[in-house]
Every structure is written in C-alpha cells, then in structure tokens.
Design an enzyme around this catalytic site. Structure first.
Site, PDB file in Angstrom:
ATOM      1  N   ASN A 109       2.009 -80.411 -10.487  1.00 42.04           N
ATOM      2  CA  ASN A 109       1.343 -79.109 -10.622  1.00 42.04           C
ATOM      3  C   ASN A 109       1.089 -78.756 -12.086  1.00 42.04           C
ATOM      4  O   ASN A 109       1.894 -79.051 -12.970  1.00 42.04           O
ATOM      5  CB  ASN A 109       2.129 -77.991  -9.917  1.00 42.04           C
ATOM      6  CG  ASN A 109       3.593 -77.927 -10.277  1.00 42.04           C
ATOM      7  OD1 ASN A 109       4.224 -78.936 -10.552  1.00 42.04           O
ATOM      8  ND2 ASN A 109       4.133 -76.733 -10.286  1.00 42.04           N
ATOM      9  N   CYS A 145      -2.134 -77.240  -7.729  1.00 42.65           N
ATOM     10  CA  CYS A 145      -0.953 -77.866  -7.133  1.00 42.65           C
ATOM     11  C   CYS A 145      -0.934 -79.378  -7.363  1.00 42.65           C
ATOM     12  O   CYS A 145      -1.988 -80.007  -7.553  1.00 42.65           O
ATOM     13  CB  CYS A 145      -0.930 -77.630  -5.625  1.00 42.65           C
ATOM     14  SG  CYS A 145      -0.817 -75.914  -5.133  1.00 42.65           S
ATOM     15  N   GLU A 175      -0.481 -81.702  -5.225  1.00 42.25           N
ATOM     16  CA  GLU A 175      -1.220 -82.440  -4.196  1.00 42.25           C
ATOM     17  C   GLU A 175      -2.689 -82.575  -4.577  1.00 42.25           C
ATOM     18  O   GLU A 175      -3.299 -83.633  -4.442  1.00 42.25           O
ATOM     19  CB  GLU A 175      -1.127 -81.719  -2.848  1.00 42.25           C
ATOM     20  CG  GLU A 175       0.273 -81.659  -2.264  1.00 42.25           C
ATOM     21  CD  GLU A 175       1.056 -80.432  -2.688  1.00 42.25           C
ATOM     22  OE1 GLU A 175       0.884 -79.967  -3.839  1.00 42.25           O
ATOM     23  OE2 GLU A 175       1.842 -79.932  -1.878  1.00 42.25           O
ATOM     24  N   CYS A 233       0.286 -76.048   0.330  1.00 44.65           N
ATOM     25  CA  CYS A 233      -0.324 -74.737   0.573  1.00 44.65           C
ATOM     26  C   CYS A 233      -1.610 -74.919   1.383  1.00 44.65           C
ATOM     27  O   CYS A 233      -2.112 -76.035   1.562  1.00 44.65           O
ATOM     28  CB  CYS A 233      -0.612 -74.027  -0.754  1.00 44.65           C
ATOM     29  SG  CYS A 233      -2.058 -74.661  -1.626  1.00 44.65           S
ATOM     30  N   CYS A 286      -4.482 -76.830  -0.381  1.00 41.77           N
ATOM     31  CA  CYS A 286      -4.265 -78.285  -0.456  1.00 41.77           C
ATOM     32  C   CYS A 286      -4.455 -78.934   0.899  1.00 41.77           C
ATOM     33  O   CYS A 286      -4.962 -80.049   0.991  1.00 41.77           O
ATOM     34  CB  CYS A 286      -2.875 -78.581  -0.999  1.00 41.77           C
ATOM     35  SG  CYS A 286      -2.725 -78.223  -2.766  1.00 41.77           S
TER      36      CYS A 286
END
Ligand code: THU
Length: 124
Positions: free
Chosen positions: A37, A48, A50, A86, A89
């Site tokens: 992140n 993020c 991801e 989240c 993502c």
C-alpha cells in the site's frame, strides 16, 4: 512473499502495512507480482497493496489473475489476522480474472464469492 512485500509499504498515516502477491498469466506463462500500500497526505489518494500488484501485472501484459495473496502487519510488526480486499480492489481484481482465488490469513475465497454480481461492461 506477501509478508516480505509488506516491507515496500508506505503507510505513515495508518501504520497498517499490507503486502500482496498476484499470480497472473499472459496466456503463455505465469508470473508473480508483488505490491504494497502507498498512502498519501491527501488520504483518499491512497492505493491498496492489491491494486499496486494487479496494476504491475497488467502493465507487464499479465492480464489473467489466478491468485492473490494478502498479508498485513501492524505497527509492531505483528501479522494481522483480519484483512480482506476492499470493495475497490475486489472490482479491480474482478476485471482481470475468472475464478481467481484470494488468499487471506483467515481463509481463501474466489473473487466471485467476495464480489457477487461484479461489474463488467462486456456482459450486456
Ligand atoms: N489496505 C490495503 O492495502 N489493502 C487492504 O486489503 C486493506 C487496506 C491499506 C490501505 C491503507 O493504506 C491501509 O491499508 C489502512 O486502511
């Protein structure tokens, strides 16, 4: 590897260090991409782990995501059990996958389980 990827996190505001590993295919071979992140003083601009890993894969031509591994650490360096991608993502992973498996410290889920009825433009 995901735990190691937390070391790349820039998280001076939340002090929540997330690492992600994406296994992705370009149709010929699979490769591994890592992400962490990246926060910003203008909090909403944070990206993020991801999405960083997914965007690295996609921009290298690896557009079929097979698996995503996520690890998060707190300020003390302890692994945090409760972490899941989240909503933003999930939608980004969904764009580049068909049955991708997301591995979190507390379990593994397909992207369809995490994002039922995800949005695709090409599905009328
Ligand atoms: N974060 C991630 O990188 N991935 C997740 O799955 C959850 C949240 C980041 C965003 C922000 O930098 C910090 O964790 C706290 O929300």
């Amino acid at each position: 590897m995901a735990e190691e990827a937390t070391e790349g996190a820039y998280a001076p505001y939340s002090k929540f260090y997330v690492g992600a590993v994406v296994v992705a295919s370009n149709g010929k071979e699979e490769r591994i991409f890592t992400g962490a992140n990246v926060e910003n003083a203008s909090y909403g601009l944070t990206v993020c782990a991801e999405r960083v890993a997914v965007f690295k894969a996609v921009t290298e031509g690896y557009r079929m995501i097979k698996e995503v591994y996520i690890v998060a650490k707190d300020e003390r360096g302890n692994v945090v059990e409760k972490v899941a991608p989240c909503g933003a993502c999930r939608q980004v992973i969904y764009e580049f996958s068909d049955g991708a498996v997301i591995h979190t410290p507390s379990g593994s889920y397909t992207i369809e389980e995490l994002l039922p009825a995800g949005f695709r433009l090409d599905e009328g």
